[in-house]
Design a protein around this motif. Sequence first.
Motif, mmCIF file in Angstrom:
data_model
loop_
_atom_site.group_PDB
_atom_site.id
_atom_site.type_symbol
_atom_site.label_atom_id
_atom_site.label_comp_id
_atom_site.label_asym_id
_atom_site.label_seq_id
_atom_site.Cartn_x
_atom_site.Cartn_y
_atom_site.Cartn_z
ATOM 1 N N LYS A 1 73.934 39.873 -36.511
ATOM 2 C CA LYS A 1 74.275 38.655 -35.774
ATOM 3 C C LYS A 1 75.565 38.845 -35.000
ATOM 4 C CE LYS A 1 74.258 33.650 -36.377
ATOM 5 N NZ LYS A 1 74.052 32.559 -37.358
ATOM 6 N N HIS A 2 75.572 38.412 -33.758
ATOM 7 C CA HIS A 2 76.727 38.557 -32.892
ATOM 8 C C HIS A 2 77.535 37.262 -32.891
ATOM 9 C CE1 HIS A 2 75.198 42.271 -30.687
ATOM 10 N NE2 HIS A 2 74.162 41.878 -31.392
ATOM 11 N N ALA A 3 78.810 37.386 -32.614
ATOM 12 C CA ALA A 3 79.645 36.203 -32.430
ATOM 13 C C ALA A 3 79.173 35.441 -31.191
ATOM 14 C CB ALA A 3 81.111 36.612 -32.265
ATOM 15 N N ILE A 4 79.410 34.143 -31.169
ATOM 16 C CA ILE A 4 78.979 33.327 -30.039
ATOM 17 C C ILE A 4 79.633 33.831 -28.754
ATOM 18 C CG2 ILE A 4 79.015 31.010 -29.029
ATOM 19 C CD1 ILE A 4 78.908 29.898 -31.844
ATOM 20 N N ARG A 5 78.820 34.037 -27.750
ATOM 21 C CA ARG A 5 79.291 34.578 -26.470
ATOM 22 C C ARG A 5 79.852 33.439 -25.612
ATOM 23 N NH1 ARG A 5 76.032 39.669 -25.327
ATOM 24 N NH2 ARG A 5 74.746 39.982 -27.183
ATOM 25 N N THR A 6 81.066 33.054 -25.909
ATOM 26 C CA THR A 6 81.673 31.920 -25.200
ATOM 27 C C THR A 6 81.885 32.206 -23.718
ATOM 28 O OG1 THR A 6 83.850 32.716 -25.906
ATOM 29 C CG2 THR A 6 82.806 31.013 -27.249
ATOM 30 N N SER A 7 81.934 33.481 -23.347
ATOM 31 C CA SER A 7 82.113 33.826 -21.930
ATOM 32 C C SER A 7 80.803 33.762 -21.153
ATOM 33 C CB SER A 7 82.709 35.228 -21.797
ATOM 34 O OG SER A 7 81.838 36.200 -22.370
ATOM 35 N N GLU A 8 79.686 33.672 -21.871
ATOM 36 C CA GLU A 8 78.375 33.601 -21.228
ATOM 37 C C GLU A 8 78.015 32.142 -20.952
ATOM 38 O OE1 GLU A 8 76.222 36.020 -20.437
ATOM 39 O OE2 GLU A 8 77.158 37.785 -21.348
ATOM 40 N N PRO A 9 77.253 31.859 -19.886
ATOM 41 C CA PRO A 9 76.848 30.468 -19.606
ATOM 42 C C PRO A 9 75.883 29.936 -20.656
ATOM 43 C CG PRO A 9 75.681 32.005 -18.168
ATOM 44 C CD PRO A 9 76.719 32.814 -18.897
ATOM 45 N N ARG A 10 75.894 28.631 -20.837
ATOM 46 C CA ARG A 10 74.906 27.997 -21.713
ATOM 47 C C ARG A 10 73.528 28.167 -21.090
ATOM 48 N NH1 ARG A 10 75.526 22.330 -21.943
ATOM 49 N NH2 ARG A 10 74.240 22.292 -23.832
ATOM 50 N N ILE A 11 72.544 28.430 -21.947
ATOM 51 C CA ILE A 11 71.193 28.738 -21.473
ATOM 52 C C ILE A 11 70.253 27.585 -21.796
ATOM 53 C CG2 ILE A 11 69.199 30.244 -21.815
ATOM 54 C CD1 ILE A 11 71.214 32.507 -22.399
ATOM 55 N N ASN A 12 69.519 27.141 -20.791
ATOM 56 C CA ASN A 12 68.445 26.174 -20.988
ATOM 57 C C ASN A 12 67.134 26.947 -20.969
ATOM 58 O OD1 ASN A 12 66.186 24.328 -19.982
ATOM 59 N ND2 ASN A 12 67.805 22.840 -20.382
ATOM 60 N N LEU A 13 66.456 26.960 -22.095
ATOM 61 C CA LEU A 13 65.178 27.678 -22.227
ATOM 62 C C LEU A 13 64.062 26.653 -22.291
ATOM 63 C CD1 LEU A 13 63.493 30.240 -22.721
ATOM 64 C CD2 LEU A 13 64.046 30.037 -25.150
ATOM 65 N N GLU A 14 63.274 26.581 -21.227
ATOM 66 C CA GLU A 14 62.181 25.613 -21.163
ATOM 67 C C GLU A 14 60.854 26.333 -21.375
ATOM 68 O OE1 GLU A 14 59.332 23.512 -18.094
ATOM 69 O OE2 GLU A 14 61.308 24.038 -17.292
ATOM 70 N N PHE A 15 60.066 25.830 -22.315
ATOM 71 C CA PHE A 15 58.779 26.474 -22.564
ATOM 72 C C PHE A 15 57.739 25.479 -23.067
ATOM 73 C CE2 PHE A 15 61.462 26.896 -26.258
ATOM 74 C CZ PHE A 15 60.651 26.853 -27.392
ATOM 75 N N VAL A 16 56.498 25.881 -23.000
ATOM 76 C CA VAL A 16 55.278 25.115 -23.277
ATOM 77 C C VAL A 16 55.072 24.076 -22.172
ATOM 78 C CG1 VAL A 16 53.896 23.781 -24.876
ATOM 79 C CG2 VAL A 16 55.517 25.461 -25.778
ATOM 80 N N SER A 17 55.835 22.948 -22.203
ATOM 81 C CA SER A 17 55.822 21.938 -21.139
ATOM 82 C C SER A 17 54.406 21.582 -20.675
ATOM 83 C CB SER A 17 56.671 22.409 -19.948
ATOM 84 O OG SER A 17 58.016 22.566 -20.346
ATOM 85 N N ALA A 18 53.535 21.303 -21.634
ATOM 86 C CA ALA A 18 52.153 20.949 -21.308
ATOM 87 C C ALA A 18 52.061 19.490 -20.874
ATOM 88 C CB ALA A 18 51.266 21.178 -22.532
ATOM 89 N N ASN A 19 51.126 19.191 -19.978
ATOM 90 C CA ASN A 19 50.875 17.803 -19.594
ATOM 91 C C ASN A 19 50.398 17.023 -20.821
ATOM 92 O OD1 ASN A 19 51.473 18.469 -16.964
ATOM 93 N ND2 ASN A 19 49.342 18.595 -16.299
ATOM 94 N N PRO A 20 50.863 15.793 -21.018
ATOM 95 C CA PRO A 20 50.445 15.012 -22.192
ATOM 96 C C PRO A 20 49.114 14.308 -21.952
ATOM 97 C CG PRO A 20 52.058 13.773 -20.945
ATOM 98 C CD PRO A 20 51.890 15.085 -20.225
ATOM 99 N N THR A 21 48.174 15.026 -21.362
ATOM 100 C CA THR A 21 46.868 14.445 -21.039
ATOM 101 C C THR A 21 45.737 15.086 -21.849
ATOM 102 O OG1 THR A 21 46.701 16.008 -19.201
ATOM 103 C CG2 THR A 21 47.552 13.809 -18.696
ATOM 104 N N GLY A 22 46.096 15.907 -22.811
ATOM 105 C CA GLY A 22 45.093 16.552 -23.641
ATOM 106 C C GLY A 22 45.765 17.385 -24.715
ATOM 107 N N PRO A 23 45.006 17.855 -25.691
ATOM 108 C CA PRO A 23 45.581 18.674 -26.765
ATOM 109 C C PRO A 23 46.021 20.037 -26.249
ATOM 110 C CG PRO A 23 43.190 18.599 -26.957
ATOM 111 C CD PRO A 23 43.558 17.642 -25.863
ATOM 112 N N LEU A 24 46.937 20.651 -26.966
ATOM 113 C CA LEU A 24 47.406 21.982 -26.604
ATOM 114 C C LEU A 24 46.268 22.982 -26.739
ATOM 115 C CD1 LEU A 24 50.830 21.996 -28.494
ATOM 116 C CD2 LEU A 24 50.437 21.539 -26.073
ATOM 117 N N HIS A 25 46.186 23.896 -25.777
ATOM 118 C CA HIS A 25 45.179 24.951 -25.875
ATOM 119 C C HIS A 25 45.823 26.247 -26.375
ATOM 120 C CE1 HIS A 25 46.724 26.670 -22.155
ATOM 121 N NE2 HIS A 25 46.424 25.578 -21.462
ATOM 122 N N VAL A 26 45.032 27.275 -26.533
ATOM 123 C CA VAL A 26 45.503 28.517 -27.137
ATOM 124 C C VAL A 26 46.605 29.158 -26.295
ATOM 125 C CG1 VAL A 26 44.803 30.832 -27.846
ATOM 126 C CG2 VAL A 26 43.293 28.896 -28.298
ATOM 127 N N GLY A 27 46.504 29.045 -24.974
ATOM 128 C CA GLY A 27 47.553 29.587 -24.121
ATOM 129 C C GLY A 27 48.892 28.927 -24.374
#
Length: 598
Positions: free
Chosen positions: A114-140
């Motif tokens: 484990k590394h110390a927190i990289r305070t010199s690095e920018p905060r990262i926003n990681l966006e994933f899945v983001s499926a439309n709420p119009t149906g159940p999640l599929h395998v992808g």
Amino acid sequence: MSIRENLETLFTQALDAACKDESLQLSTIPPCALERPRDEANGDWASTVALRCSKEAHKNPRDIAQIILDHLPANSYIESTCIAGPGFINIKLSPSCLHDVIQTVRTQQFSYGKHAIRTSEPRINLEFVSANPTGPLHVGHGRWAVLGDAIARVMTHAGYQVYREFYINDQGVQMDVFGNSVVLRYLELLGEAIEIPEAFYGGAYVIDIAKGIIASDGDTWLHADPQTRLVAFRERAYHEMLAANKETLENFHTNFDCWFSERSLYIPDEQGKNSIDYALEAMRSKGYIYEKDGATWFRSTAFDDTKDRVLIKENAEYTYFMSDMAYHHNKLERGFGHLIDLWGADHHGYIKRCEAMLAAWGCPGALEVVLGQLVNLFRDGETVRMSKRTGEMITFQELIDEVGVDATRYTMLSRSSDQPIDFDIEVVKKQDASNPVYYVQYAHARICAVLRKAAGQDVFISRERSAAAGADGADTQPQTTQTAETTLEHASAQNLAANLIGNACDLSSLTCESELALMRKMADFPELISIIARDRAPFKLTHYAQDLAALFHQFYTECRIIDAPEPTRTARLALCDSVRIVLALTLSLMGVSAPEKM
């Protein structure tokens, strides 16, 4: 510092000393250029630094290599060196150096690597899945879920500040289509003849939602105002589907710091402006907005896009790209300096325009898009397209219900995101050594059994039966439903190890090749974490876990543990315990459990 970092320091000191006594004439000290030899017989590490500085030093690389070796400080890391070929320096590590790996792992436990927190690095926003709420999640969606979650886990371990986000596409025409689909099924269930429009969600889940409305409200909506009914059904269907998808992801050990609603982009603040307005103003102030044919355009060709992009149509309707622009501007306004989006490979053509909008705001390179290929589902080699229950495409929840969370996560992480996954349900369900996740988990469970046996708390399976299980698979089912979070505790195994071994012990007897191989592999872990975090490549965790498990199974076959004489017995127990920790940690970074019994 890692072993590699210590070796680099030693070589830098040697080069510096050689320059100071003028054995070498160099303007600057070059990097020592360490790499793994292709043939393990050549040593643990090799340096090409002698070849790299030959031109400036005006010397033969082999002569430079000898000068470097002559100036190496006394140390406990290197057992031997040799000069090979045109000037490679091969390095063999000392057993005592490798023994330090065991002590480090057992001291740091699940903070190993484990590394110390990289305070010199920018905060990262990681966006994933983001499926439309119009149906159940599929395998992808399941693949994006485990990929994003594993990237977040590894990057956090590597010291990055990662914020996990799910973007809910709950604004726009598709939401009204979803609501109307429920209305039509409601009317149909109550006996009315309906005509199915082309834009219609026809899944069985829509019928289930309509049945739920009938169960709670009866036919009270039959003669209601159509628009009022549409809005009511749309909102009910939306919240039910969103809740179901949240539950699926939580059951899959995938959690988010924020579920960001697209609708929130349209809510005005105290000044009467919303996120759309602010994003448009910010872009207009940069000079990249213009009007043409009654529409509002973004001049994305200024940033090598193939054509300019419409933001607001002639009828004043916002394009999807306008919402996307506002959303990414909102991320920047929330203080994120680097944005990572996980998209399906079919969105490849959308990348350039999104990169252009970040560059227009003065943030070139702030957007990083990771593309994921599809999952091909099979059963005994035959393509699976339909759910047995509904006759439609199999949902992700149905898959994990049948296969299990651990096997699903591990399999979906087993290949790089830019490669498709062939997921055979019957193969992944197997409880034997042919299944990689079972093979790795069995190694962890076997170590826990060794510790219990050493403590007199368990009747250990015979070596013959255990060896057979290692080759052909254990004949029992896993006796655990632990989540990735709870596996980090391992109170029983950890306490047993502490009582049996203590905080430190004599490890000098660990000189067998199978023992040293385990230590070398564990020594690789910290650097591996850095590489995976940098490359967004969690599939490498599966390769590492399988390699470490295989080395342990080999060690277990070749070396006596419980009945070995002291101090070898205690030293081997310490080795086992350190492997247990690294295996459990590796599995946890994949969101996979590490059972203590199987």
